[in-house]
Design a protein around this motif. Sequence first.
Motif, PDB file in Angstrom:
ATOM      1  N   SER A   1      10.347 -31.798  -3.627  1.00 58.01           N
ATOM      2  CA  SER A   1      10.089 -32.071  -2.210  1.00 58.01           C
ATOM      3  C   SER A   1      10.366 -30.862  -1.345  1.00 58.01           C
ATOM      4  O   SER A   1       9.936 -30.803  -0.204  1.00 58.01           O
ATOM      5  N   ASN A   2      11.128 -29.908  -1.890  1.00 51.94           N
ATOM      6  CA  ASN A   2      11.482 -28.727  -1.108  1.00 51.94           C
ATOM      7  C   ASN A   2      10.691 -27.489  -1.506  1.00 51.94           C
ATOM      8  O   ASN A   2      10.842 -26.438  -0.910  1.00 51.94           O
ATOM      9  N   LEU A   3       9.864 -27.639  -2.533  1.00 52.74           N
ATOM     10  CA  LEU A   3       9.212 -26.478  -3.136  1.00 52.74           C
ATOM     11  C   LEU A   3       7.771 -26.319  -2.651  1.00 52.74           C
ATOM     12  O   LEU A   3       7.029 -27.289  -2.535  1.00 52.74           O
TER      13      LEU A   3
ATOM     14  N   ALA B   1       1.821 -33.593   0.544  1.00 49.32           N
ATOM     15  CA  ALA B   1       3.150 -33.282   1.076  1.00 49.32           C
ATOM     16  C   ALA B   1       3.731 -34.478   1.821  1.00 49.32           C
ATOM     17  O   ALA B   1       4.807 -34.380   2.403  1.00 49.32           O
TER      18      ALA B   1
ATOM     19  N   VAL C   1       2.017 -22.443   6.443  1.00 46.51           N
ATOM     20  CA  VAL C   1       2.146 -22.855   7.839  1.00 46.51           C
ATOM     21  C   VAL C   1       2.086 -24.372   7.952  1.00 46.51           C
ATOM     22  O   VAL C   1       2.818 -24.992   8.711  1.00 46.51           O
TER      23      VAL C   1
ATOM     24  N   PRO D   1       5.632 -27.470   5.861  1.00 44.11           N
ATOM     25  CA  PRO D   1       6.907 -26.738   5.877  1.00 44.11           C
ATOM     26  C   PRO D   1       7.810 -27.160   4.719  1.00 44.11           C
ATOM     27  O   PRO D   1       8.173 -28.317   4.601  1.00 44.11           O
ATOM     28  N   ARG D   2       8.089 -26.213   3.865  1.00 43.32           N
ATOM     29  CA  ARG D   2       9.022 -26.423   2.757  1.00 43.32           C
ATOM     30  C   ARG D   2       9.987 -25.247   2.774  1.00 43.32           C
ATOM     31  O   ARG D   2       9.552 -24.117   3.009  1.00 43.32           O
ATOM     32  N   PRO D   3      11.250 -25.471   2.487  1.00 46.72           N
ATOM     33  CA  PRO D   3      12.210 -24.358   2.572  1.00 46.72           C
ATOM     34  C   PRO D   3      12.078 -23.345   1.436  1.00 46.72           C
ATOM     35  O   PRO D   3      12.299 -22.159   1.647  1.00 46.72           O
TER      36      PRO D   3
ATOM     37  N   GLY E   1      15.007 -20.278   5.297  1.00 44.85           N
ATOM     38  CA  GLY E   1      14.218 -20.574   4.111  1.00 44.85           C
ATOM     39  C   GLY E   1      14.573 -19.620   2.991  1.00 44.85           C
ATOM     40  O   GLY E   1      15.491 -18.811   3.107  1.00 44.85           O
TER      41      GLY E   1
END
Lengths: 236, 246
Positions: A99-101, A127, A170, A173-175, A206
């Motif tokens: 979920s963060n990738l 996403a 853009v 948004p994922r960290p 990030g």
Amino acid sequence: MTSGKGPLRVESGRKSPFLESALSLRLQAQNLACERDDRWLFRGLDLDIRAGEIVRVEGPNGSGKTTLLKILSGQLADYEGELYWDERPMRQARESFLSNLLYMGHAPGVKAALTPLENLAWYQAMAGQPRDEAARFAALEDVGLAGFEDLPAGQLSAGQQRRVALARLVLTPRPLWVLDEPFTAIDRDGVGALEQRLVEHARRGGCVLVTTHHELTPCAELRRIRLGGGGVDVGN
Amino acid sequence: MSATDGSLSGGDMSVGHVEPQGGLTVAFCATLKRDLVLMLRRRSEVMNPLVFFAIVITLFPIGISPDPQLLAAIAPGLLWVAALLAALLSLDSLFRADYDDGSLEQLLLTPQPLALLTLAKVAVHWLLTGLPLALMAPLLGIMLALPAGSYLVLALSLALGTASLSLIGAIGAALTVGLSRGGVLLSLLVLPLYIPVLIFGAGAVQAAILGDGIMAHLAILGALLSLALCLAPWAIAASLRISING
């Protein structure tokens, strides 16, 4: 600032000055080793990648940069060693990790028969975002594709197709960004803008893991990992 | 300031953790829609199995005999075998394009369960291959002098059966997607697994011609489909992971 759901941890240890509000974001590898065709691509690789960092994986062709990125993004299971996300073993943390990738491989993942807008619509849905056409238009404009939104991506140049893929940076948004040769086929202005984007992402808390043959401008956030010849050199 | 604006100007927004989000339905529908649009833009790929089906069926009266009685006796089996091969023909491309352009990697890296997302792809394959084949079969049945009263059963058994075929075939397609010439291997892997579906599918049509009860055959086809629906998605997902590893 946060949704209040799930286990949240404040980062301990080294802290980036840009990271007052960011949550813990940490990808670790312990004693990572990968063997291909009776040859060690890398052995005994220890990594600790944190929020606010740009980590550039360097090395000659065939030194295992892509393999390392695929292992770190959880695509390859054929390795030795341990991976941790947020100090939890990857096996337990996989859903949170994914979920963060945001991963971008050699192939840009852009469908030639679909328009850039349609391509991004799929990524937006994957996403878990609601349909938002304005955001897609804005993202495409941001990567310099204004006016090309409704052309089939197959009719765009290689660099423009790469830009469609880059619009995901853009749009969704994922960290954690894992980017394999993102500068491929991008023109000089685009390279500068993308580099700027990577630095901004790191400054906002990030984390970027990138392979490239393009020389990145040195900055405080940049760290290098050198692969090649079976040995690994992790330095600053 | 929207998220997009924030990343343009940067600086004032921090990037926090993203909590795992649900959104499985959204992702499923988006994949279904994307694949439908893609296939409808490549009409020839949709048409190929149908044309193949029509041509193969036309060959039999020419090659064997135009005798209606002889043809009627073998029609159920012929129609089913030809439809099965036609469905197989389009399987190879099920994951191939995704593999080549990198979308498959992206599909594997979504937090949503991969098994259910692959189900969307299989559903599109059935909608644009199995279902049209089932609807077309009665027309070709006329050419083979298929006795009246079995046309509906033919279409129904094919509609049910090809759904199982798509599911089982997708396992093979997922296993061979990394191979440059996986087409023949795919057929060798998948065809033996098609046998039960063929037996009960052709059996249903035969039973309808003979005036026997068809419900048993259709029920078994339905049971096979339920079984495939429960198990195949997990096998497809595992196969894709193996293929992307290699």
